[in-house]
Design a protein around this motif. Structure first.
Motif, PDB file in Angstrom:
ATOM      1  N   CYS A 154      38.932  51.661  20.231  1.00  0.00           N
ATOM      2  CA  CYS A 154      40.147  51.775  21.038  1.00  0.00           C
ATOM      3  C   CYS A 154      40.354  53.216  21.505  1.00  0.00           C
ATOM      4  O   CYS A 154      40.182  54.152  20.722  1.00  0.00           O
ATOM      5  CB  CYS A 154      41.360  51.344  20.208  1.00  0.00           C
ATOM      6  SG  CYS A 154      42.879  51.359  21.168  1.00  0.00           S
ATOM      7  N   PHE A 160      51.286  54.775  14.892  1.00  0.00           N
ATOM      8  CA  PHE A 160      51.270  54.147  13.563  1.00  0.00           C
ATOM      9  C   PHE A 160      49.878  53.652  13.166  1.00  0.00           C
ATOM     10  O   PHE A 160      49.668  53.222  12.041  1.00  0.00           O
ATOM     11  CB  PHE A 160      52.207  52.926  13.560  1.00  0.00           C
ATOM     12  CG  PHE A 160      51.887  51.941  14.656  1.00  0.00           C
ATOM     13  CD1 PHE A 160      50.913  50.965  14.481  1.00  0.00           C
ATOM     14  CD2 PHE A 160      52.525  52.006  15.884  1.00  0.00           C
ATOM     15  CE1 PHE A 160      50.594  50.080  15.501  1.00  0.00           C
ATOM     16  CE2 PHE A 160      52.217  51.116  16.912  1.00  0.00           C
ATOM     17  CZ  PHE A 160      51.249  50.153  16.719  1.00  0.00           C
ATOM     18  N   CYS A 161      48.919  53.744  14.093  1.00  0.00           N
ATOM     19  CA  CYS A 161      47.690  52.965  13.931  1.00  0.00           C
ATOM     20  C   CYS A 161      46.493  53.792  13.459  1.00  0.00           C
ATOM     21  O   CYS A 161      46.191  54.855  13.984  1.00  0.00           O
ATOM     22  CB  CYS A 161      47.328  52.320  15.267  1.00  0.00           C
ATOM     23  SG  CYS A 161      45.923  51.207  15.127  1.00  0.00           S
ATOM     24  N   ILE A 163      43.443  52.282  13.204  1.00  0.00           N
ATOM     25  CA  ILE A 163      42.238  51.558  13.636  1.00  0.00           C
ATOM     26  C   ILE A 163      41.232  52.414  14.408  1.00  0.00           C
ATOM     27  O   ILE A 163      40.030  52.366  14.122  1.00  0.00           O
ATOM     28  CB  ILE A 163      42.623  50.282  14.410  1.00  0.00           C
ATOM     29  CG1 ILE A 163      43.397  49.327  13.496  1.00  0.00           C
ATOM     30  CG2 ILE A 163      41.405  49.599  14.997  1.00  0.00           C
ATOM     31  CD1 ILE A 163      44.024  48.143  14.222  1.00  0.00           C
ATOM     32  N   PRO A 164      41.668  53.235  15.375  1.00  0.00           N
ATOM     33  CA  PRO A 164      40.660  54.027  16.096  1.00  0.00           C
ATOM     34  C   PRO A 164      39.824  54.908  15.166  1.00  0.00           C
ATOM     35  O   PRO A 164      38.657  55.177  15.445  1.00  0.00           O
ATOM     36  CB  PRO A 164      41.503  54.863  17.059  1.00  0.00           C
ATOM     37  CG  PRO A 164      42.749  54.058  17.247  1.00  0.00           C
ATOM     38  CD  PRO A 164      43.010  53.419  15.929  1.00  0.00           C
ATOM     39  N   VAL A 198      38.969  44.872  19.488  1.00  0.00           N
ATOM     40  CA  VAL A 198      40.086  45.670  18.977  1.00  0.00           C
ATOM     41  C   VAL A 198      41.146  45.813  20.068  1.00  0.00           C
ATOM     42  O   VAL A 198      42.326  45.598  19.832  1.00  0.00           O
ATOM     43  CB  VAL A 198      39.603  47.060  18.522  1.00  0.00           C
ATOM     44  CG1 VAL A 198      40.778  47.951  18.183  1.00  0.00           C
ATOM     45  CG2 VAL A 198      38.656  46.942  17.341  1.00  0.00           C
ATOM     46  N   ARG A 275      53.415  53.326  22.755  1.00  0.00           N
ATOM     47  CA  ARG A 275      52.961  52.081  23.385  1.00  0.00           C
ATOM     48  C   ARG A 275      53.065  52.260  24.894  1.00  0.00           C
ATOM     49  O   ARG A 275      53.781  53.126  25.377  1.00  0.00           O
ATOM     50  CB  ARG A 275      53.820  50.904  22.915  1.00  0.00           C
ATOM     51  CG  ARG A 275      53.738  50.620  21.450  1.00  0.00           C
ATOM     52  CD  ARG A 275      52.370  50.188  21.014  1.00  0.00           C
ATOM     53  NE  ARG A 275      52.012  48.904  21.580  1.00  0.00           N
ATOM     54  CZ  ARG A 275      50.801  48.350  21.473  1.00  0.00           C
ATOM     55  NH1 ARG A 275      49.839  49.006  20.877  1.00  0.00           N
ATOM     56  NH2 ARG A 275      50.550  47.178  22.000  1.00  0.00           N
ATOM     57  N   ARG A 276      52.369  51.400  25.625  1.00  0.00           N
ATOM     58  CA  ARG A 276      52.310  51.593  27.081  1.00  0.00           C
ATOM     59  C   ARG A 276      53.250  50.638  27.829  1.00  0.00           C
ATOM     60  O   ARG A 276      53.168  50.485  29.042  1.00  0.00           O
ATOM     61  CB  ARG A 276      50.871  51.394  27.564  1.00  0.00           C
ATOM     62  CG  ARG A 276      50.021  52.585  27.114  1.00  0.00           C
ATOM     63  CD  ARG A 276      48.711  52.356  26.516  1.00  0.00           C
ATOM     64  NE  ARG A 276      48.535  51.189  25.702  1.00  0.00           N
ATOM     65  CZ  ARG A 276      48.586  51.196  24.361  1.00  0.00           C
ATOM     66  NH1 ARG A 276      48.898  52.298  23.718  1.00  0.00           N
ATOM     67  NH2 ARG A 276      48.341  50.098  23.668  1.00  0.00           N
TER      68      ARG A 276
HETATM   69  S1  SF4 Z   1      47.634  49.468  17.909  1.00  0.00           S
HETATM   70 FE1  SF4 Z   1      45.964  48.647  19.086  1.00  0.00          FE
HETATM   71  S2  SF4 Z   1      46.049  49.757  21.016  1.00  0.00           S
HETATM   72 FE2  SF4 Z   1      47.212  50.956  19.533  1.00  0.00          FE
HETATM   73  S3  SF4 Z   1      45.741  52.407  18.673  1.00  0.00           S
HETATM   74 FE3  SF4 Z   1      45.784  50.609  17.343  1.00  0.00          FE
HETATM   75  S4  SF4 Z   1      44.099  49.333  18.041  1.00  0.00           S
HETATM   76 FE4  SF4 Z   1      44.576  50.797  19.673  1.00  0.00          FE
END
Ligand code: SF4
Length: 427
Positions: A154, A160-161, A163-164, A198, A275-276
């Motif tokens: 991503c 908050f994330c 994941i990246p 993702v 968020r976008r």
């Molecule tokens: S929430 Fe989704 S869009 Fe946002 S950084 Fe995490 S994986 Fe990427």
């Protein structure tokens, strides 16, 4: 060289977390077999989306190590990628593989060689990965539906994330590889395929001509006429492209169900999440897809108790459930992830976070009950997942009549009632 825990057997795989992990476990099963790994290996494919997910990973490692005495435990997945030392420090763990390394045949060959210089930690910088490792899988265990990876990583950095940091930057599987993969699964009898990734809506941004997710969906349905049901795992509504909206409106084989990454219903909090979209964008999107596809069911991820969330801001999330007409709600109590900006923001008390999550779940249960009520008295094409369970095109769970239905079949059934969480079908 360890004594084989289960001579001649194949390695034990345990998968935590998302559908992408489930897909990758299928690919790893094949890589491990090709490398000749046997019953003396246990692989735990971990998740890091919340602190709780990491705790569960450690718990699973200990359990599987106890149940497989003498086995070599290999830990991989997002938690292993983000904090390899944490797992390498566990006495039960023999090796730690990163998210790129887990998909590399060379890693499995090294594990199979199991020499003195086989590194304990094989985790590289995930941000340097530019390609998706495309592995064609032949099946998906005994499941009714197969997950197919189309994208990984991503480029966004929601505050908050984590994941990246586990998956790296966004990269797409070329359309031709996706078509070949789906055709292969259809040839092996799968009636339903779920496209997963993702950040699905960024598919194609790194490919020649920059095709969009909608182009992939249309191409798949055109080139794999035998595919009965195509499903998209989760999307960021603000990035849905015109071709995808067109496909939602006109492709009956594209299932009328979308899971949206909404995260919150308050504009100030959405900004603090980076968020976008804003709440009105989410509401407008839901109204538009419902206009295009009246039988569509919508689900969403929403976080409760994000730092600085006031009672009024939380109220905007609660209200979003009805304003978007959501049927399936995944509620995440905010969990600070070390290294993310939100973890450094002023936190709400844990009791308040849990209380708000419970209120949001209650709103979700009421929304699901409304969705189930509306389905009673209709009929549905149900994909069977087990002898007594299946799902409608809207992804609504259905209790099957009389048990004994073959897994993976599509049955036209009358919906006669529900039990608050599942529909009840009759022949
Ligand atoms: S929430 Fe989704 S869009 Fe946002 S950084 Fe995490 S994986 Fe990427």
């Amino acid at each position: 060289m360890n004594a084989p825990a289960r001579p001649g057997a194949s390695p034990v795989f345990a998968t935590l977390g998302c559908r992408l992990n489930a897909y990758e476990t299928e690919a790893m099963t094949r890589l491990a077999a090709e490398a000749g790994l046997g019953g003396d290996v246990v692989v735990v494919n971990t998740c890091a989306v919340t602190a709780e997910a990491v705790r569960k990973a450690r718990q699973e490692i200990r359990r599987l190590s106890r149940e497989n005495p003498g086995a070599r435990v290999v830990v991989t997945g997002c938690a292993a990628q983000i904090e390899p030392e944490t797992f390498a420090a566990m006495p039960e763990v023999a090796h730690v593989l990163g998210n790129a390394e887990k998909m590399a045949p060379a890693s499995w060959a090294r594990l199979s060689a199991d020499t003195a210089d086989t590194p304990r930690i094989m985790v590289d910088d995930i941000m340097s990965v530019r390609e998706t490792a495309s592995h064609l899988i032949d099946g998906f265990g005994t499941r009714a539906r197969a997950y197919v990876q189309v994208q990984n990583g991503c480029d966004h950095r929601c505050t908050f994330c984590i994941i990246p940091y586990g998956r790296g930057n966004s990269r797409s599987v070329p359309a031709g590889v996706v078509v070949e993969q789906v055709a292969r699964l259809v040839d092996r009898g799968f009636a339903e395929v779920v496209l997963t990734g993702v950040d699905m809506t960024s598919w194609g941004a790194d490919l020649p001509g920059q095709p969009r997710l909608g182009d992939l969906v249309r191409r798949l349905l055109r080139l794999v006429p035998g595919l009965a049901r195509l499903r998209i795992s989760s999307i960021d509504s603000i990035e849905a492209d015109p071709a995808l909206m067109e496909a939602i409106a006109s492709e009956p084989r594209l299932m009328p169900h979308l899971h949206l990454s909404l995260q919150h219903g308050d504009d100030l909090i959405l900004k603090r999440m980076k968020r976008r979209h804003l709440r009105d964008d989410a509401i407008r999107f839901c109204q538009e897809v419902r206009r295009l596809r009246p039988d569509i069911a919508l689900g969403a991820d929403i976080i409760a108790g994000f730092p600085t969330e006031t009672e009024a801001a939380f109220g905007n999330s609660l209200a979003l459930v009805e304003e978007c007409g959501l049927s399936f709600l995944h509620v995440f109590p905010f969990s600070p992830r070390k290294g993310t900006p939100a973890a450094r923001m002023p936190q709400l008390p844990g009791t308040e976070i849990r209380a708000r999550a419970a209120r949001l779940r209650a709103a979700g249960a009421a929304a699901l009950a409304r969705h189930l009520d509306a389905a009673v008295g209709t009929s549905a094409a149900v994909l069977t997942e087990s002898p007594d369970m299946g799902r409608t095109p809207q992804f609504t769970p259905v209790r099957l009549p009389g048990g004994g239905a073959p897994v993976g079949a599509i049955l036209d059934l009358a919906i006669t009632g529900h039990d608050g969480t599942r529909l009840i079908a009759a022949n």
